[in-house]
Design a protein around this motif. Structure first.
Motif, PDB file in Angstrom:
ATOM      1  N   PRO A  36       0.842  -1.205   0.000  1.00  0.00           N
ATOM      2  CA  PRO A  36       0.000   0.000   0.000  1.00  0.00           C
ATOM      3  C   PRO A  36       0.874   1.251   0.000  1.00  0.00           C
ATOM      4  N   VAL A  37       0.411   2.296  -0.648  1.00  0.00           N
ATOM      5  CA  VAL A  37       1.210   3.512  -0.705  1.00  0.00           C
ATOM      6  C   VAL A  37       0.311   4.739  -0.787  1.00  0.00           C
ATOM      7  N   ASP A  38       0.708   5.786  -0.083  1.00  0.00           N
ATOM      8  CA  ASP A  38       0.107   7.106  -0.248  1.00  0.00           C
ATOM      9  C   ASP A  38       1.017   7.879  -1.193  1.00  0.00           C
ATOM     10  N   HIS A  39       0.458   8.281  -2.321  1.00  0.00           N
ATOM     11  CA  HIS A  39       1.288   8.893  -3.368  1.00  0.00           C
ATOM     12  C   HIS A  39       0.701  10.244  -3.763  1.00  0.00           C
ATOM     13  N   VAL A  40       1.578  11.217  -3.910  1.00  0.00           N
ATOM     14  CA  VAL A  40       1.157  12.553  -4.326  1.00  0.00           C
ATOM     15  C   VAL A  40       1.123  12.599  -5.850  1.00  0.00           C
ATOM     16  N   HIS A 110      -4.179  13.901   6.972  1.00  0.00           N
ATOM     17  CA  HIS A 110      -3.128  13.978   7.984  1.00  0.00           C
ATOM     18  C   HIS A 110      -3.734  14.656   9.207  1.00  0.00           C
ATOM     19  N   HIS A 111      -3.081  14.513  10.339  1.00  0.00           N
ATOM     20  CA  HIS A 111      -3.649  15.039  11.574  1.00  0.00           C
ATOM     21  C   HIS A 111      -2.631  15.892  12.321  1.00  0.00           C
ATOM     22  N   LEU A 112      -3.120  16.979  12.864  1.00  0.00           N
ATOM     23  CA  LEU A 112      -2.314  17.878  13.679  1.00  0.00           C
ATOM     24  C   LEU A 112      -2.987  18.002  15.039  1.00  0.00           C
ATOM     25  N   THR A 113      -2.223  17.754  16.089  1.00  0.00           N
ATOM     26  CA  THR A 113      -2.762  17.842  17.449  1.00  0.00           C
ATOM     27  C   THR A 113      -2.212  19.072  18.152  1.00  0.00           C
ATOM     28  N   ILE A 114      -3.112  19.920  18.621  1.00  0.00           N
ATOM     29  CA  ILE A 114      -2.764  21.043  19.477  1.00  0.00           C
ATOM     30  C   ILE A 114      -3.203  20.666  20.887  1.00  0.00           C
ATOM     31  N   ILE A 127       2.601  24.467  14.503  1.00  0.00           N
ATOM     32  CA  ILE A 127       2.032  24.635  13.170  1.00  0.00           C
ATOM     33  C   ILE A 127       3.116  25.007  12.160  1.00  0.00           C
ATOM     34  N   ALA A 128       4.020  25.887  12.555  1.00  0.00           N
ATOM     35  CA  ALA A 128       5.060  26.337  11.633  1.00  0.00           C
ATOM     36  C   ALA A 128       5.990  25.201  11.225  1.00  0.00           C
ATOM     37  N   GLN A 129       6.214  24.249  12.125  1.00  0.00           N
ATOM     38  CA  GLN A 129       7.167  23.171  11.841  1.00  0.00           C
ATOM     39  C   GLN A 129       6.529  21.954  11.187  1.00  0.00           C
ATOM     40  N   ASP A 130       5.228  21.962  10.970  1.00  0.00           N
ATOM     41  CA  ASP A 130       4.590  20.836  10.293  1.00  0.00           C
ATOM     42  C   ASP A 130       4.988  20.876   8.813  1.00  0.00           C
ATOM     43  N   PRO A 131       5.736  19.874   8.345  1.00  0.00           N
ATOM     44  CA  PRO A 131       6.260  19.932   6.972  1.00  0.00           C
ATOM     45  C   PRO A 131       5.209  19.720   5.888  1.00  0.00           C
ATOM     46  N   LEU A 132       4.023  19.254   6.241  1.00  0.00           N
ATOM     47  CA  LEU A 132       2.992  18.982   5.247  1.00  0.00           C
ATOM     48  C   LEU A 132       2.081  20.182   5.002  1.00  0.00           C
ATOM     49  N   LEU A 133       2.226  21.218   5.829  1.00  0.00           N
ATOM     50  CA  LEU A 133       1.447  22.438   5.640  1.00  0.00           C
ATOM     51  C   LEU A 133       2.213  23.402   4.747  1.00  0.00           C
ATOM     52  N   SER A 134       1.504  24.387   4.230  1.00  0.00           N
ATOM     53  CA  SER A 134       2.120  25.336   3.307  1.00  0.00           C
ATOM     54  C   SER A 134       1.826  26.766   3.734  1.00  0.00           C
ATOM     55  N   GLY A 135       2.592  27.694   3.179  1.00  0.00           N
ATOM     56  CA  GLY A 135       2.331  29.107   3.394  1.00  0.00           C
ATOM     57  C   GLY A 135       2.937  29.642   4.676  1.00  0.00           C
ATOM     58  N   GLN A 148      -7.159  20.911  19.843  1.00  0.00           N
ATOM     59  CA  GLN A 148      -7.931  19.946  19.080  1.00  0.00           C
ATOM     60  C   GLN A 148      -6.987  19.133  18.190  1.00  0.00           C
ATOM     61  N   THR A 149      -7.424  17.950  17.816  1.00  0.00           N
ATOM     62  CA  THR A 149      -6.766  17.216  16.740  1.00  0.00           C
ATOM     63  C   THR A 149      -7.621  17.392  15.497  1.00  0.00           C
ATOM     64  N   ILE A 150      -7.034  17.977  14.459  1.00  0.00           N
ATOM     65  CA  ILE A 150      -7.797  18.246  13.249  1.00  0.00           C
ATOM     66  C   ILE A 150      -7.152  17.526  12.061  1.00  0.00           C
ATOM     67  N   ALA A 151      -7.997  17.126  11.130  1.00  0.00           N
ATOM     68  CA  ALA A 151      -7.534  16.461   9.909  1.00  0.00           C
ATOM     69  C   ALA A 151      -7.364  17.503   8.816  1.00  0.00           C
ATOM     70  N   TYR A 152      -6.360  17.282   7.985  1.00  0.00           N
ATOM     71  CA  TYR A 152      -6.135  18.187   6.870  1.00  0.00           C
ATOM     72  C   TYR A 152      -5.460  17.427   5.738  1.00  0.00           C
ATOM     73  N   GLU A 153      -5.516  17.983   4.552  1.00  0.00           N
ATOM     74  CA  GLU A 153      -4.856  17.384   3.399  1.00  0.00           C
ATOM     75  C   GLU A 153      -3.482  18.015   3.199  1.00  0.00           C
ATOM     76  N   ARG A 154      -2.561  17.223   2.690  1.00  0.00           N
ATOM     77  CA  ARG A 154      -1.218  17.719   2.395  1.00  0.00           C
ATOM     78  C   ARG A 154      -1.313  19.005   1.569  1.00  0.00           C
TER      79      ARG A 154
END
Length: 337
Positions: A36-40, A110-114, A127-135, A148-154
């Motif tokens: 199985p693979v998650d592919h961009v 993907h999930h980010l937990t605060i 948040i700044a150090q999460d490599p899958l986020l942008s901007g 909260q733990t929130i789901a987000y897309e790469r």
């Protein structure tokens, strides 16, 4: 689908990739993917997508195989457009399976937990150090985000994440305030938020939070200083919320805008982002006339109704020689146990 195949039969022959039967076999046979693979999947033409998937081992490799993939994508275009996203592919997926994922697959979450009790500075780092986020990282107001733990897309923007958590806090605080037990010590939702941030940093025990809230509310009603260590630490750490050493008696009495050993009121703003349990504890505090609490040396706190009982607890703590946890106390007994 067979009717479409006939319409493109001449195209297939000219392309040198065989007839309808050969393409049908290519479309249905198990693919080369072994795990199985998650592919961009990149943005671009079908040619680019085919080459990318072949390189990742998701579809067969080679010029002819990539051409066959492109023809199948064209023949089945009525099923929908191919999407660029991070998608999940299962082992041995046929080309038709892959095309279905490209058209209808749900992007990988993907999930980010605060965690509860983090300060704006700490949340900014997470948040700044999460490599899958942008901007770029937007500025965060202390206490404005709901843990909260929130789901987000790469590729989701950091601004979007902050906005979502701000909206959650705004909605949650409004709901908690509307359903609160009325208390004259708190006049606005912001004051509830400030007190909840103190309760959050005082104890991580859900069962104790309503009692801690009651102590602070009773003190506010009597005009007493709240004398909460975390408020002093917040100022001492320049808003980070933690020190690299145990806080001292002298440090607890250093002047600071949030230091409730020095000011006889709530701090001017939150000292962290409190979670729902802390917000509810302030909205629905325990009953009682407790005015003091101190660590019991076993991970919890003892609550007292008067100074005499409280000082007995402090003396008992000294005897245990437990790690220092300065009590909420009157100035004459705020020394280290």
């Amino acid at each position: 689908m067979k009717r479409v195949f006939l319409a493109f039969f001449v195209l297939l022959v000219l392309a040198g990739v065989g007839g309808t039967a050969a393409l049908w076999h290519f479309a249905h046979r198990p693919g080369p993917l072994q795990n199985p693979v998650d592919h961009v999947v990149p943005h671009g033409s079908t040619i680019m997508i085919a080459h990318d998937l072949a390189g990742a081992g998701i579809i067969p490799n080679g010029r002819v195989a990539e051409l066959q993939f492109r023809l199948l994508a064209r023949l089945t275009k009525s099923d929908g457009a191919l999407h660029a996203a991070e998608l999940h592919f299962v082992p041995a997926s046929s080309v038709l399976d892959v095309l279905d994922v490209l058209r209808h697959g749900t992007p990988v979450s993907h999930h980010l937990t605060i965690p509860e009790g983090r300060t704006a500075r700490q949340i900014t780092t997470l948040i700044a150090q999460d490599p899958l986020l942008s901007g770029p990282m937007p500025e965060i107001t202390e206490g404005a985000l709901l843990p909260q733990t929130i789901a987000y897309e790469r590729g989701a923007s950091r601004k979007q994440i902050v906005h979502r958590l701000e909206t959650l806090m705004t909605q949650t605080l409004a709901h908690v305030w509307a359903g609160r037990d009325s208390d004259p010590a708190l006049k606005t939702p912001q004051e509830l938020l400030v007190l909840a941030s103190m309760v959050e940093r005082e104890t991580g025990d859900d069962a104790e939070r309503p009692q801690v809230a009651r102590v602070f509310l009773n003190r506010l009603s009597l005009g007493m200083k709240l004398q909460s260590d975390p408020t002093a630490i917040y100022d001492l750490s320049d808003g980070l919320g933690v020190l690299d050493h145990a806080v001292t008696h002298d440090e607890l009495h250093m002047a600071g805008p949030h230091n409730t050993y020095e000011i006889a009121a709530l701090p001017p703003g939150p000292i962290c982002s409190p979670g729902l349990a802390a917000l509810n504890a302030v909205a629905h505090p325990a009953a009682g006339d407790m005015l003091y609490f101190v660590a019991d040396g076993m991970g919890k706190h003892g609550f007292s109704h008067d100074l005499h009982q409280h000082n007995q607890r402090v003396d008992a703590l000294r005897t245990l020689k437990a790690p220092y946890r300065a009590p909420v106390n009157q100035p004459d007994r705020a020394s280290r146990p």
